[in-house]
Design a protein around this motif. Structure first.
Motif, short mmCIF file in Angstrom:
data_model
loop_
_atom_site.label_atom_id
_atom_site.label_comp_id
_atom_site.label_asym_id
_atom_site.label_seq_id
_atom_site.Cartn_x
_atom_site.Cartn_y
_atom_site.Cartn_z
N LEU A 80 -68.05 -62.20 125.42
CA LEU A 80 -67.54 -62.66 126.72
C LEU A 80 -66.04 -62.94 126.68
O LEU A 80 -65.40 -63.07 127.72
CB LEU A 80 -68.30 -63.91 127.16
CG LEU A 80 -69.78 -63.65 127.45
CD1 LEU A 80 -70.49 -64.94 127.81
CD2 LEU A 80 -69.96 -62.64 128.56
N PHE A 121 -57.01 -67.10 127.49
CA PHE A 121 -58.43 -67.22 127.87
C PHE A 121 -59.30 -66.65 126.76
O PHE A 121 -60.37 -67.17 126.45
CB PHE A 121 -58.72 -66.48 129.18
CG PHE A 121 -60.17 -66.54 129.59
CD1 PHE A 121 -61.06 -65.52 129.26
CD2 PHE A 121 -60.67 -67.66 130.27
CE1 PHE A 121 -62.40 -65.60 129.60
CE2 PHE A 121 -62.01 -67.73 130.62
CZ PHE A 121 -62.88 -66.69 130.29
N PHE A 163 -64.30 -72.12 125.91
CA PHE A 163 -63.76 -71.30 127.01
C PHE A 163 -63.03 -72.14 128.05
O PHE A 163 -62.45 -71.58 128.98
CB PHE A 163 -64.90 -70.53 127.71
CG PHE A 163 -65.25 -69.25 127.01
CD1 PHE A 163 -66.25 -69.21 126.06
CD2 PHE A 163 -64.55 -68.08 127.28
CE1 PHE A 163 -66.57 -68.04 125.40
CE2 PHE A 163 -64.86 -66.90 126.63
CZ PHE A 163 -65.88 -66.88 125.69
N ALA A 200 -74.81 -65.72 132.38
CA ALA A 200 -73.72 -66.15 131.49
C ALA A 200 -72.43 -65.40 131.84
O ALA A 200 -71.35 -66.01 131.96
CB ALA A 200 -74.09 -65.87 130.03
N LEU A 240 -71.55 -64.18 134.68
CA LEU A 240 -71.02 -64.71 135.95
C LEU A 240 -70.39 -66.08 135.71
O LEU A 240 -69.29 -66.36 136.19
CB LEU A 240 -72.16 -64.82 136.97
CG LEU A 240 -71.73 -65.08 138.41
CD1 LEU A 240 -70.94 -63.90 138.93
CD2 LEU A 240 -72.95 -65.33 139.29
N PHE A 241 -71.06 -66.90 134.92
CA PHE A 241 -70.58 -68.27 134.68
C PHE A 241 -69.18 -68.25 134.06
O PHE A 241 -68.24 -68.91 134.53
CB PHE A 241 -71.56 -69.01 133.76
CG PHE A 241 -71.10 -70.39 133.35
CD1 PHE A 241 -70.76 -70.64 132.02
CD2 PHE A 241 -70.98 -71.41 134.27
CE1 PHE A 241 -70.32 -71.90 131.63
CE2 PHE A 241 -70.55 -72.68 133.88
CZ PHE A 241 -70.22 -72.91 132.56
N PHE A 242 -69.01 -67.41 133.02
CA PHE A 242 -67.69 -67.40 132.35
C PHE A 242 -66.64 -66.75 133.24
O PHE A 242 -65.46 -67.09 133.19
CB PHE A 242 -67.80 -66.69 130.99
CG PHE A 242 -68.48 -67.56 129.96
CD1 PHE A 242 -69.79 -67.32 129.60
CD2 PHE A 242 -67.81 -68.63 129.40
CE1 PHE A 242 -70.43 -68.15 128.67
CE2 PHE A 242 -68.43 -69.45 128.48
CZ PHE A 242 -69.74 -69.21 128.11
N LEU A 243 -67.08 -65.82 134.12
CA LEU A 243 -66.11 -65.25 135.07
C LEU A 243 -65.61 -66.34 135.99
O LEU A 243 -64.40 -66.47 136.25
CB LEU A 243 -66.81 -64.14 135.88
CG LEU A 243 -65.92 -63.37 136.87
CD1 LEU A 243 -64.92 -62.51 136.12
CD2 LEU A 243 -66.78 -62.52 137.79
N LEU A 277 -68.16 -57.15 133.11
CA LEU A 277 -67.85 -58.04 134.24
C LEU A 277 -66.57 -58.82 133.92
O LEU A 277 -65.67 -58.93 134.75
CB LEU A 277 -69.03 -59.00 134.46
CG LEU A 277 -68.95 -59.92 135.67
CD1 LEU A 277 -69.00 -59.11 136.96
CD2 LEU A 277 -70.11 -60.91 135.64
N LEU A 278 -66.47 -59.31 132.67
CA LEU A 278 -65.27 -60.07 132.28
C LEU A 278 -64.05 -59.14 132.23
O LEU A 278 -62.93 -59.53 132.55
CB LEU A 278 -65.49 -60.72 130.90
CG LEU A 278 -65.96 -62.17 130.90
CD1 LEU A 278 -64.94 -63.08 131.53
CD2 LEU A 278 -67.28 -62.40 131.54
#
Lengths: 547, 331, 105, 219
Positions: A213, A253, A300, C79, C81-84, D39-40
């Motif tokens: 992520l 980030f 994060f 997850a 979406l949450f971190f975005l 997505l990120l």
């Protein structure tokens, strides 16, 4: 790796001697061989980055910049950063020890996607080649952080090459992350519930979450810098009204969670090593396991503490500062739990244990000095000074690299079927600890004196501290070279290792060393909890013949 | 400072309190490191392999203890956060500009250019009086820099395209280091200088000695006077002179709230004026939608700052003062 | 071993598709014709994003079959979406709060 | 609403998996984790867009008027239809009907080519009005500062370009799938790669669903 190793019964086939051809190595789908391929690749970049470090420390012996030209010095510390962060620290424990051990610890035949695993190595090598070309083609003088507008418009080094090297290497990290997440979820042996998982696996799950992520955000940021420099689309260009602080937001980030990609697997290794050599189950297993996840998620929320004095608004700074203090708590919990693990254990001071104990000391100092930089008022003074350099070297070298060495020594018999020389191992742990402290403790003082980072020359009243630090650097280099030396030596002349030389618990110790290609004959069933040691039973001492 | 230098000088009001937090954090670090080190050492010696000691049913977890060593560090951290955030706000809070000495700083690749309101210009050195707050308005002409004075414990990035400000109050006279703390290219390490803190009398004397132009032997113009000249040369007075409705009147507008066409309210600070000069249409005042303001391409950062100084001096409309000849003044 | 694999049938797909096309026309129509302003806030933007989110929800639930996928797939989609959202909220917090002056502290 | 498709055919199980169910669940989870990462990846661009839109409100509104919302709308419809054909293709793959699967996949490829065609038209018209944001960018309009407009077009070309690149990659994968199904039509249709490509394609459509209003409509 052409070592002909045989475990107890002669001529048994294992993953090393089953096929010596280069093709079998370059097209292997075996997670153990891919782990070794990564080990060789990151060793090269460790040597490149390490030699750059020595050049920097040698230059800083004298206040004037007389060893290197200032341009060369800037390129040296930039390549020191890029080579060691993107091509050694981030892949080292996950891609070498993680690749080798996760399937073994989970009782699986291989990772979930073996072909993706090999592809991640080739993508890593592609990134590494781009990085080497950038180095040869004149290097980059922007710092590993590539801050715009210096990197996008004013720098004249091979920025596009270096940026694409990091961009490509990022995808190798993403592939490893995806692979581990699916492996840990889907490939656990029957009976291996989450609360019975070794803490090494918990740590890698948290690391993979960040790898997957976090990395794409730096991929897109470096892509924008590359596009801006190559084509001229000015996203961050201040003349058009672009905001360099936006680049810093997008860069940090990823780059702060990246430091947790580096330290979390190290913590996983330390949990394993301390549990084994204290012959005790880790104290507060649940707290230690969940603190890995807590660090990964909270990591994060904190990137703004890199930008307190960069023109970021004060209110945002306060939010980032308070969450940075919160993220320090899980790390402190881990240190306290490891210390409590030693209580009522029977402690064997082998080389991995010495590395693990020095990790605990150095990481405690490294973590706590992070609080200096998290508190906003002090950070105004300390930002971009040698205090920051000392802080992150304490965490990355004192923490991650020493944990990697602890893991390397601990699982060396399992990986190569050979024992490393115990005496030299202890010596190297001691030399590394002393050399490290001598190198970076003076830099804390330099930092508070106000010596800025990335300086080619400095006021002469600080020369004493720099000489101390450079002396320490050579001792530290000696420690690392000694380790590399005897580990390679042990491949041919090391003592044959039994399946479980340390008497450790865990599925990976129930297969012969080096393990056969398909890891387990039958499907292992796990019935007991992790680290099922019982130190008070003395009869257990005899089958543990090595210390 | 012979021997191993250990501590930087405390030469500003804030320095003292920053050092207090630093001592506290150092004490905490030493305490926790020693605690862990002592614990490890004790356990390693007492419970070394083969030592005859009671190892029966070692505790695998202890909720009370684990909660204790999570919650107690949490409160300690929040306490330190609170204290340092309070100090941070005090250091960042804009001071009333009445008694502050406002100096402008322009960073460009590898040198600092500073200008006093009374017109004196300096490179890489800054002369300031002791005991009087000094406010720096800073901007960069190329890449990121960072104006860093270790003895004052103060630093702020200098960004191209936007003003950043910082203020401090020197408490000890002397000469202190000035560094650039944000990597800015080849000669980043040579972008250094010194801050000379003088007593108020010495400072007045210094101002007098430097108030004559190098060649013209005439009294140099203050920032506001240079701004006034520019104001007419660039034709701003065509619309912005009082009474003309071509553009909004500027007398006394500095610091007020300005209503924009899309209903937003913005305070008229330095950044607002700079943006309005460079990109007039970015923030259009309500009531002036149809008016068109030309941009002035090629205007330098220095000139913008001079215009701002002039606009801020527009409490009432002073006639542009004629330059006085040096020998007249000294004659 | 039978792989029991629940997929929506053709009727569901077509209904979802028509809903998506309908929403597209609606969002275009509302963007071009309605200009409702609430002070500085432009309600069009909120409406357009809301419609885009519903379309996205439809595609994820039915076309990507997240409805019948494993709980793990749902957590990982959540997850992402949450971190975005973290990046949006914390990233914007700086740019929005830059103009707060500190009189009131 | 949903009928359970019990396929009586068995797919070959890779050596590291125990059974078909674990294999499918692994691939499905792996794909969803990969999409969270994508997505990120686009999220970074959307963050930059939101921040600059907040800073250059008028310039972005003026600059987006030059975009042709009709072409954007057409592209949205094309992508939505291709999502439908893709979903139906996945369904027939699971039902082991390789002819229909090839048919739906080719339909999706055709629509994707249509999308790229419309994009080509759009790009060439923008570049013709020298709105390409590098070098000779010209944006003369009363009361709008060119810097903000140039950043808008910088973001426009980067976001839609990157999205177009993903569409191209989707076309290549679908082409490879069609060949693979055709040459292995004797065996059971391996629906796993087709389902994963379906997930990827719906994600690409998802990104466009957000790109279209943000770039073309708002303001």
């Amino acid at each position: 790796m052409s070592a002909a190793t045989t475990s107890q019964h002669k001529g048994s086939v294992n993953y090393l001697n089953c096929d010596y051809s280069l093709k079998s190595w370059l097209t292997t789908l075996d997670h153990k061989r891919i782990g070794l391929l990564y080990l060789i690749a990151i060793l090269i970049f460790f040597l490149i980055g390490g030699s750059m470090a020595l050049m920097i420390r040698y230059e800083l012996l004298t206040p004037e910049g007389d060893f290197l030209m200032s341009d060369t010095y800037n390129k040296t510390f930039t390549m020191h950063g890029v080579a060691l962060i993107f091509f050694f620290l981030i892949p080292s424990i996950p891609a070498v020890l993680g690749n080798f051990l996760l399937p073994l610890m989970l009782g699986a035949k291989d990772v979930a996607f073996p072909r993706l695993n090999l592809l991640s190595w080739y993508v890593f090598m592609a990134g590494a080649t781009l990085g080497t070309i950038a180095l040869v083609a004149g290097g980059v003088d922007t710092g590993w952080t590539f801050y715009t507008p210096l990197s996008s418009t004013f720098a004249h080094g091979a920025v596009v090459l270096a940026v694409s090297a990091a961009f490509v290497a990022g995808f190798s990290s993403i592939m490893t992350g995806v692979n581990f997440i699916v492996t840990i979820h889907m490939m656990r042996a029957p009976g291996l519930t989450w609360s019975r998982l070794p803490l090494f696996v918990w740590a890698h799950y948290a690391t993979s979450l960040i790898q997957v992520l976090g990395t794409p955000v730096i991929a897109i940021t470096l892509f924008l810098v590359g596009v801006e420099r190559a084509i001229g689309i000015g996203i961050f260009d201040p003349k058009l009204g672009g905001d360099p602080v936006l680049f810093q937001h997008l860069f940090w980030f990823y780059s702060h969670p990246a430091v947790y990609i580096m330290i979390l697997p190290g913590m996983g290794v330390i949990s394993e090593v301390i549990a084994c050599f204290a012959r005790r189950r880790i104290f507060g297993y649940d707290f230690v396991a969940y603190s890995s996840l807590a660090i990964a998620v909270l990591g994060f929320f904190v990137w703004g503490h890199h930008m307190f004095v960069s023109g970021q608004s004060m209110y945002a700074g306060m939010v980032f500062s308070v969450i940075t203090f919160l993220v320090a708590i899980p790390s402190a919990v881990k240190i306290f739990n490891w210390t409590a693990t030693l209580y009522k254990g029977s402690i064997h001071l082998t080389a991995p244990m010495l590395f693990a104990l020095s990790f605990m000391g150095l990481f405690t100092i490294g973590g706590l000095t992070g609080l200096f930089l998290a508190s906003m008022a002090v950070d105004i003074h300390l930002h971009d000074t040698y205090f920051v350099v000392a802080h992150f070297h304490y965490v990355m070298v004192g923490g991650q690299i020493i944990a990697f060495l602890a893991g390397l020594h601990f699982w060396w018999p399992k990986m190569t079927g050979r024992m490393y020389p115990e005496g030299l191992g202890k010596l190297s742990a001691l030399v590394t600890f002393i050399g490290f402290n001598l190198t970076f403790m003076p830099q804390f003082i330099l930092g508070y004196m106000g010596m800025p980072r990335r300086y080619h020359s400095y006021p002469e009243e600080w020369q004493v501290l720099h000489v101390l630090s450079s002396a320490g650097a050579s001792v530290l280099a000696a420690g690392f070279l000694l380790t590399i030396g005897y580990l390679i030596w042990s491949l041919w002349y090391g003592e044959k290792a039994s399946a479980n030389p340390w008497g450790a618990k865990g599925l990976e110790w129930q297969v012969p060393s080096p393990p056969p290609t398909e890891n387990f004959e039958g499907k292992p069933i796990v019935k007991e909890e992790a680290y099922h040691y019982s130190p008070e039973l003395h009869e257990e001492e005899k089958e543990y013949e090595h210390v | 400072m012979n021997g191993i230098p250990f501590f930087p000088e405390q030469a500003s009001k804030a320095a003292h309190e920053v050092d207090l937090i630093y001592y506290l954090l150092t004490a905490l670090t030493i305490f926790f490191s020693l605690a862990v080190f002592a614990g490890v050492l004790y356990f390693v010696i007492k419970y070394r392999a083969g030592s005859k000691v009671d190892r029966h049913h070692p505790p695998s977890h202890n909720m009370k203890l684990e909660l204790a060593w999570s919650v107690i560090p949490l409160f300690m951290s929040l306490a330190v956060f609170g204290w340092s955030a309070k100090l941070f706000v005090e250091m960042q809070k804009p001071i009333p500009s009445r008694d502050a000495l406002e100096v402008i700083v322009i960073g460009k690749q590898w040198m600092w250019h500073l200008q006093h309101p009374t017109g004196q210009r300096e490179n890489n050195t800054l002369h300031i009086p002791v005991g009087r707050p000094v406010k720096l308005t800073m901007i960069s002409q190329d890449v990121l820099h960072s104006f860093y004075i270790p003895a004052f414990r103060i630093k702020m990035d200098v960004i191209p395209g936007r003003y950043t400000t910082m203020w401090f109050e020197a408490t000890k006279t002397g000469t202190y280091h000035l560094f650039c703390a944000e990597f800015c290219g080849t000669k980043h390490a040579e972008m250094i200088g010194s801050v000379v803190v003088l007593t108020p009398e010495e400072y007045e004397q210094w101002l007098k000695d430097n108030q004559w132009g190098m060649q013209s032997q005439q009294r140099i113009e203050t920032m506001a006077e240079q701004g006034a000249k520019l104001f007419t040369r660039l034709g701003c007075n065509g619309c912005h002179a009082p009474g003309s409705e071509g553009g909004p009147p500027l007398a006394g507008m500095y610091g007020t709230q300005r209503a924009l066409t899309d209903g937003r309210f913005v305070t008229a600070d330095d950044n607002y004026i700079r943006d309005s000069i460079l990109e007039p249409q970015k923030m259009v005042l309500s009531g002036y939608e149809d008016k068109f303001m030309p941009t002035s391409p090629g205007i330098e950062e220095q000139q913008i700052l001079q215009l701002i100084a002039y606009i801020r001096s527009l409490k009432e409309m002073p006639a542009a003062a004629a330059p006085i000849n040096r020998n007249e003044a000294e004659g | 071993m039978m792989t029991e694999h629940k997929m929506p049938d053709i009727k569901t797909y077509v209904i979802v598709f028509l809903a998506l096309v309908g929403l597209t026309f609606f969002t275009v129509y509302s963007a071009l014709n309605w200009h409702v302003k609430l002070g500085p806030l432009d309600l069009n933007i909120i409406l357009a994003i809301a419609i885009a989110c519903t379309k996205a929800g439809l595609v994820i639930a039915y076309f990507m079959n997240l409805k019948n996928s494993s709980k793990l797939a749902k957590t990982w989609a959540g997850a992402g979406l949450f971190f975005l959202l973290i990046m949006f909220v914390f990233g914007l917090s700086d740019f929005v709060s830059r103009w707060f002056t500190v009189e009131g502290w | 609403m949903s009928e359970a498709h019990v396929s009586d055919t068995h797919l070959p199980v890779a050596h590291q998996f125990e059974d078909e169910e674990q294999q499918f669940q692994s691939y499905s989870l792996g794909m969803w984790v990969f999409l969270a990462q994508e997505l990120l990846f686009f999220g970074g661009l959307f963050t930059a867009f939101i921040v600059y839109r907040h800073m250059y409100f008028d310039a972005f509104v003026a600059a987006h008027h030059k975009l042709d919302w009709k072409l954007g709308g057409l592209n949205t419809l094309i992508l939505l239809t291709s999502s439908l054909t893709m979903a139906l293709g996945v369904r027939t793959a699971i039902l082991n009907n390789y002819k229909a699967t090839i048919g739906w996949l080719l339909a999706t490829c055709a629509l994707a080519f249509g999308f790229m065609g419309v994009k080509y038209v759009e790009y060439s018209s923008k570049i013709a009005h020298n709105l390409w944001p590098a070098g000779d960018f010209v944006f003369k309009q009363e009361g709008i500062d060119a810097g903000g407009a140039q950043i808008f077009y910088g973001l426009y070309f980067t976001m839609t370009g990157l999205h177009g690149l993903h569409v191209l990659v989707g076309i290549l994968i679908m082409g490879w799938l069609v060949f693979r199904i055709y040459f292995k039509r004797k065996e059971v249709v391996d629906y796993i790669p087709i389902e994963l490509t379906g997930l990827y394609w719906h994600f690409v459509d998802l990104v466009w669903i957000f790109l279209f209003p943000l770039l073309y409509l708002i303001g």
